[in-house]
Design a protein around this motif. Structure first.
Motif, PDB file in Angstrom:
ATOM      1  N   GLY A   5      11.140 -42.192 -13.707  1.00  0.00           N
ATOM      2  CA  GLY A   5      10.747 -43.252 -14.616  1.00  0.00           C
ATOM      3  C   GLY A   5      10.502 -42.639 -15.989  1.00  0.00           C
ATOM      4  N   GLY A   6       9.895 -43.415 -16.895  1.00  0.00           N
ATOM      5  CA  GLY A   6       9.591 -42.835 -18.194  1.00  0.00           C
ATOM      6  C   GLY A   6       9.269 -43.887 -19.232  1.00  0.00           C
ATOM      7  N   GLN A   7       8.930 -43.415 -20.423  1.00  0.00           N
ATOM      8  CA  GLN A   7       8.629 -44.287 -21.550  1.00  0.00           C
ATOM      9  C   GLN A   7       9.520 -43.924 -22.730  1.00  0.00           C
ATOM     10  OE1 GLN A   7       4.444 -43.410 -22.052  1.00  0.00           O
ATOM     11  NE2 GLN A   7       3.856 -45.307 -21.013  1.00  0.00           N
ATOM     12  N   GLN A   8       9.983 -44.943 -23.438  1.00  0.00           N
ATOM     13  CA  GLN A   8      10.708 -44.739 -24.686  1.00  0.00           C
ATOM     14  C   GLN A   8       9.762 -45.167 -25.809  1.00  0.00           C
ATOM     15  OE1 GLN A   8      14.136 -47.255 -25.640  1.00  0.00           O
ATOM     16  NE2 GLN A   8      15.316 -45.406 -26.036  1.00  0.00           N
ATOM     17  N   VAL A   9       9.460 -44.214 -26.693  1.00  0.00           N
ATOM     18  CA  VAL A   9       8.456 -44.474 -27.720  1.00  0.00           C
ATOM     19  C   VAL A   9       9.023 -44.190 -29.106  1.00  0.00           C
ATOM     20  CG1 VAL A   9       6.529 -43.947 -26.171  1.00  0.00           C
ATOM     21  CG2 VAL A   9       7.527 -42.124 -27.557  1.00  0.00           C
ATOM     22  N   GLU A  10       8.424 -44.848 -30.106  1.00  0.00           N
ATOM     23  CA  GLU A  10       8.751 -44.579 -31.501  1.00  0.00           C
ATOM     24  C   GLU A  10       7.664 -43.684 -32.074  1.00  0.00           C
ATOM     25  OE1 GLU A  10       9.539 -46.920 -35.735  1.00  0.00           O
ATOM     26  OE2 GLU A  10       8.981 -48.046 -33.927  1.00  0.00           O
ATOM     27  N   VAL A  11       8.062 -42.641 -32.788  1.00  0.00           N
ATOM     28  CA  VAL A  11       7.104 -41.685 -33.353  1.00  0.00           C
ATOM     29  C   VAL A  11       7.300 -41.607 -34.856  1.00  0.00           C
ATOM     30  CG1 VAL A  11       7.009 -40.326 -31.230  1.00  0.00           C
ATOM     31  CG2 VAL A  11       8.679 -39.733 -32.993  1.00  0.00           C
ATOM     32  N   ASP A  12       6.231 -41.143 -35.537  1.00  0.00           N
ATOM     33  CA  ASP A  12       6.351 -40.937 -36.978  1.00  0.00           C
ATOM     34  C   ASP A  12       6.794 -39.505 -37.267  1.00  0.00           C
ATOM     35  OD1 ASP A  12       4.158 -39.306 -36.562  1.00  0.00           O
ATOM     36  OD2 ASP A  12       2.698 -40.738 -37.374  1.00  0.00           O
ATOM     37  N   GLY A  13       6.817 -39.154 -38.544  1.00  0.00           N
ATOM     38  CA  GLY A  13       7.287 -37.826 -38.930  1.00  0.00           C
ATOM     39  C   GLY A  13       6.451 -36.700 -38.377  1.00  0.00           C
ATOM     40  N   ALA A  14       5.189 -36.984 -38.055  1.00  0.00           N
ATOM     41  CA  ALA A  14       4.309 -35.954 -37.493  1.00  0.00           C
ATOM     42  C   ALA A  14       4.379 -35.903 -35.977  1.00  0.00           C
ATOM     43  CB  ALA A  14       2.869 -36.211 -37.936  1.00  0.00           C
ATOM     44  N   GLY A  15       5.239 -36.758 -35.398  1.00  0.00           N
ATOM     45  CA  GLY A  15       5.377 -36.762 -33.951  1.00  0.00           C
ATOM     46  C   GLY A  15       4.364 -37.643 -33.246  1.00  0.00           C
ATOM     47  N   GLN A  16       3.570 -38.417 -33.976  1.00  0.00           N
ATOM     48  CA  GLN A  16       2.580 -39.294 -33.375  1.00  0.00           C
ATOM     49  C   GLN A  16       3.248 -40.587 -32.903  1.00  0.00           C
ATOM     50  OE1 GLN A  16      -0.641 -38.303 -32.929  1.00  0.00           O
ATOM     51  NE2 GLN A  16       0.167 -36.354 -33.725  1.00  0.00           N
ATOM     52  N   ILE A  17       2.847 -41.051 -31.737  1.00  0.00           N
ATOM     53  CA  ILE A  17       3.436 -42.260 -31.164  1.00  0.00           C
ATOM     54  C   ILE A  17       2.968 -43.479 -31.944  1.00  0.00           C
ATOM     55  CG2 ILE A  17       3.536 -43.728 -29.117  1.00  0.00           C
ATOM     56  CD1 ILE A  17       3.255 -41.230 -27.421  1.00  0.00           C
ATOM     57  N   LEU A  18       3.926 -44.281 -32.392  1.00  0.00           N
ATOM     58  CA  LEU A  18       3.624 -45.502 -33.136  1.00  0.00           C
ATOM     59  C   LEU A  18       3.602 -46.719 -32.223  1.00  0.00           C
ATOM     60  CD1 LEU A  18       5.851 -44.908 -36.296  1.00  0.00           C
ATOM     61  CD2 LEU A  18       3.395 -44.470 -36.041  1.00  0.00           C
ATOM     62  N   ARG A  19       4.598 -46.797 -31.329  1.00  0.00           N
ATOM     63  CA  ARG A  19       4.628 -47.942 -30.426  1.00  0.00           C
ATOM     64  C   ARG A  19       5.511 -47.649 -29.230  1.00  0.00           C
ATOM     65  NH1 ARG A  19       9.025 -52.004 -31.938  1.00  0.00           N
ATOM     66  NH2 ARG A  19      10.364 -50.898 -33.430  1.00  0.00           N
ATOM     67  N   LEU A  20       5.246 -48.392 -28.158  1.00  0.00           N
ATOM     68  CA  LEU A  20       6.015 -48.273 -26.918  1.00  0.00           C
ATOM     69  C   LEU A  20       7.202 -49.215 -26.990  1.00  0.00           C
ATOM     70  CD1 LEU A  20       6.238 -47.189 -23.973  1.00  0.00           C
ATOM     71  CD2 LEU A  20       4.839 -49.145 -23.275  1.00  0.00           C
ATOM     72  N   LEU A  21       8.415 -48.660 -26.798  1.00  0.00           N
ATOM     73  CA  LEU A  21       9.636 -49.463 -26.887  1.00  0.00           C
ATOM     74  C   LEU A  21      10.125 -49.936 -25.521  1.00  0.00           C
ATOM     75  CD1 LEU A  21      11.600 -47.331 -29.506  1.00  0.00           C
ATOM     76  CD2 LEU A  21      10.192 -49.359 -29.919  1.00  0.00           C
ATOM     77  N   GLY A  22       9.858 -49.158 -24.497  1.00  0.00           N
ATOM     78  CA  GLY A  22      10.307 -49.529 -23.161  1.00  0.00           C
ATOM     79  C   GLY A  22       9.688 -48.620 -22.115  1.00  0.00           C
ATOM     80  N   GLU A  23       9.611 -49.118 -20.884  1.00  0.00           N
ATOM     81  CA  GLU A  23       8.974 -48.331 -19.831  1.00  0.00           C
ATOM     82  C   GLU A  23       9.606 -48.652 -18.490  1.00  0.00           C
ATOM     83  OE1 GLU A  23       4.497 -47.093 -18.325  1.00  0.00           O
ATOM     84  OE2 GLU A  23       4.772 -48.886 -19.563  1.00  0.00           O
ATOM     85  N   LYS A  24       9.799 -47.624 -17.664  1.00  0.00           N
ATOM     86  CA  LYS A  24      10.296 -47.780 -16.301  1.00  0.00           C
ATOM     87  C   LYS A  24       9.419 -46.966 -15.371  1.00  0.00           C
ATOM     88  CE  LYS A  24      14.204 -46.784 -13.243  1.00  0.00           C
ATOM     89  NZ  LYS A  24      15.538 -46.132 -13.107  1.00  0.00           N
ATOM     90  N   SER A  25       8.900 -47.596 -14.355  1.00  0.00           N
ATOM     91  CA  SER A  25       8.026 -46.901 -13.410  1.00  0.00           C
ATOM     92  C   SER A  25       8.838 -45.976 -12.516  1.00  0.00           C
ATOM     93  CB  SER A  25       7.277 -47.917 -12.537  1.00  0.00           C
ATOM     94  OG  SER A  25       6.457 -48.752 -13.333  1.00  0.00           O
ATOM     95  N   ALA A  26       8.279 -44.825 -12.234  1.00  0.00           N
ATOM     96  CA  ALA A  26       8.929 -43.894 -11.310  1.00  0.00           C
ATOM     97  C   ALA A  26       8.825 -44.441  -9.886  1.00  0.00           C
ATOM     98  CB  ALA A  26       8.279 -42.526 -11.401  1.00  0.00           C
ATOM     99  N   LYS A  27       9.861 -44.207  -9.089  1.00  0.00           N
ATOM    100  CA  LYS A  27       9.883 -44.666  -7.704  1.00  0.00           C
ATOM    101  C   LYS A  27       9.743 -43.475  -6.772  1.00  0.00           C
ATOM    102  CE  LYS A  27      12.704 -47.260  -4.383  1.00  0.00           C
ATOM    103  NZ  LYS A  27      14.008 -47.954  -4.168  1.00  0.00           N
TER     104      LYS A  27
END
Length: 588
Positions: A224-246
């Motif tokens: 599974g995993g998360q797709q996130v948007e980050v800023d120039g410093a690598g800080q997470i701005l928002r969650l774009l998508g998520e899939k639970s691991a099975k």
């Protein structure tokens, strides 16, 4: 002289001044046109030609994927006891896109110092992932508390390094059943190339041998995993998508953990193997191989020093229960079968035995160099007379003896789930000998084969299948480890005559009641039937064998013990191992 003198005021311009300003304006104009033209052409190039590529790079830098590892399925014994599970640990990852050229060397050096791994190894992992990858790259697993603390202390220096909690494989019984369970480890380049189409990726943990490898698809689970948007410093701005691991599926084996432990103790530090199975359905109840290893060591990085220590233990990763050796006198079960089933000898036939015999110009002797007088099949099995079985082998001939050897399953894999690690053994014939030695088959080869010597090679597991035939009344079973298969009771009848089965069972019982296996003739366990074997190994000490089943009248278990290069006889070295396993089984 001039008629008119010019009047000098502050706004007056001479002819020379006016000319200079025009040239300056022209130069400024040219420079301006050149600069804006260059910028414009560059913008046009970036937008029209490189635009799509640069947009992809920007997206990659802006969007990152944080993977979530699935928890691997558990492995249980037949009674639900845990053989393999997972535990939580810390792993360190790095963003391959993040490090700047001027700071990457510092990051790499600091990581190498904390994790105690070479800088080149870290660099190789990043090179394999590629610096445009949006995925985290695992650098090390199963960190210790000191490493976790150090990474936290240097957090400002290691901004592009992440520490996550993930599951690693845990084997609570350490070396117990190590060769059956196998171990897990990170895929190498060759494995990744083969499995990439199945969804595997760099850094994946897979089963490397044993049940872990055989049931990889069932145990693996789905990432599974998360797709996130980050800023120039690598800080997470928002969650774009998520899939639970099975999580992976659990696997229930036919092994009995307590019986497995007893078999491990019985074999001790001897190099060899013990196999116990149900003769009625082929369920493997225990399987031990020595030397062994602790599969937990593969949950961490294997240093060259640790690997060297493992390799110094006489091939600890080889499952000797699935490797082939000469079976010696245990093979007389098949010679007896061939003799009676061929019709060349009656089930109650008797033959004289000798100290030595001359066959085809070669002298073949009995193990006691004196013979045992006149014997029938039952007595010959009980005393393991070589000269009796020389005559049986010579009488039935090469083709018949080889045919029955193959019917019992020798010379082919048994069908157990560990096929990639199993040897088929060897049942040689004239074609094989001509091809490999450029010599024809001789009567001496048949005579040698009749007592389990010569070119013949079988595995301890194949020998357990052989003993199951007289135990269950004449069927060959397929050994298996998956408990789901237990109800199938795969059996193939060898269509033996009732008198053949009767002679085999009587002879194997007399081996224990009054022959070479009397160490098993105890009132603490049910009546036992079995056969010893001492296999010659040229230039080295002999191998010791003993195979048995019990209760003799209604068998529930077959046990085969093998001691490699033990130097002792089967009745003295291997039979006591079988006794310990049977005592543990019937004590329950």
């Amino acid at each position: 002289m001039a008629l008119f003198q010019p009047q000098f005021t502050g706004n007056s311009l001479t002819a020379r001044t006016v000319g200079r300003d025009r040239r300056a304006l022209a130069i400024v104009l040219l420079i301006t046109i050149f600069i804006f033209g260059g910028i414009g052409s560059r913008l046009a190039y970036l937008q029209l030609i490189e635009g799509e590529h640069l947009q992809q790079l920007a997206e990659r830098n802006r969007i990152r994927v944080i993977p979530k590892q699935p928890e691997r399925g558990n492995i249980f014994d037949r009674n639900g006891k845990v053989l393999a599970s997972s535990r939580l640990s810390h792993a360190v990852y790095i963003w391959p896109q993040a490090p700047k050229k001027d700071t990457w060397a510092t990051t790499r050096t600091r990581l190498a110092s904390i994790l105690k791994i070479p800088e080149t190894e870290i660099q190789q992992r990043l090179d394999k992932a590629g610096y445009n990858s949006p995925n985290l790259v695992r650098i090390a697993r199963d960190l210790n508390p000191a490493q976790i603390t150090a990474l936290a202390e240097y957090r400002n220096e290691l901004r592009d390094v992440e520490v996550y909690i993930e599951a690693v494989r845990n084997y609570p019984n350490q070396q117990i059943a190590a060769h059956i369970l196998g171990y897990t480890g990170e895929m190498n380049d060759e494995e990744l190339a083969q499995k990439r189409s199945e969804g595997y990726r760099l850094g994946d943990i897979v089963g490397q041998m044993g049940v872990e490898a055989a049931f990889e698809k069932q145990l693996r689970g789905e990432w599974g995993g998360q797709q996130v948007e980050v800023d120039g410093a690598g800080q997470i701005l928002r969650l774009l998508g998520e899939k639970s691991a099975k999580s992976g599926g659990n696997v229930h084996l036919t092994l009995d953990l307590e019986l497995q432990k007893a078999a491990e103790v019985a074999l001790g530090d001897r190099q060899g193997a013990i196999v116990a199975l149900d003769p009625n359905n082929g369920a493997v109840l225990a399987m031990v191989s020595r030397p062994a290893f602790d599969p937990n060591i593969f949950s961490k990085r294997i240093t060259p020093e640790i690997w060297q220590q493992l390799q110094s233990k006489q091939h600890p990763f080889v499952n000797r229960a699935l490797q082939s050796f000469p079976p010696a006198s245990t093979f007389k079960v098949i010679t007896t079968t061939a003799g009676i089933e061929s019709g060349k000898f009656s089930y109650n036939a008797t033959l004289p035995t000798y100290g030595c015999m001359n066959i085809g110009g070669t002298t073949f002797c009995d193990w006691n160099r004196a013979g045992f007088g006149r014997l029938g099949f039952v007595g010959a099995l009980a005393w393991s007379s070589n000269t009796f079985f020389y005559q049986i082998g010579k009488g039935v001939g090469e083709s018949t003896l080889i045919d029955w050897t193959r019917r019992y399953g020798f010379g082919q894999k048994t069908g157990i789930e560990l096929a990639s690690e199993e040897s088929a053994g060897l049942v040689a014939d004239d074609r094989w000998k001509q091809k490999n030695l450029n010599l024809p088959w001789s009567v001496g080869d048949t005579v040698n084969m009749s007592i389990g010597q010569g070119f013949l090679q079988v595995t301890p597991l194949q020998l357990a299948v052989m003993f199951a035939v007289p135990a269950n009344g004449g069927d060959r079973v397929q050994p298996h480890l998956l408990k789901d298969n237990e109800d199938s009771k795969w059996r193939e009848s060898l269509n033996l005559k009732p008198e053949t089965v009767r002679v085999l069972r009587q002879g194997l019982r007399q081996v224990v009641s009054g022959g070479t296996g009397q160490v098993l003739n105890l009132p603490t366990i049910p009546r036992v039937a079995g056969k010893s074997g001492t296999a010659q190994a040229f230039g080295k000490q002999a191998h010791a064998w003993f195979g048995a089943y019990a209760p003799a009248d209604k068998p529930e278990i077959v046990v085969v013990a093998f001691a490699e290069h033990s130097g002792g006889g089967g009745g003295k070295v291997a039979a006591p191992m079988v006794l310990k396993v049977l005592e543990a089984y019937f004590k329950k």
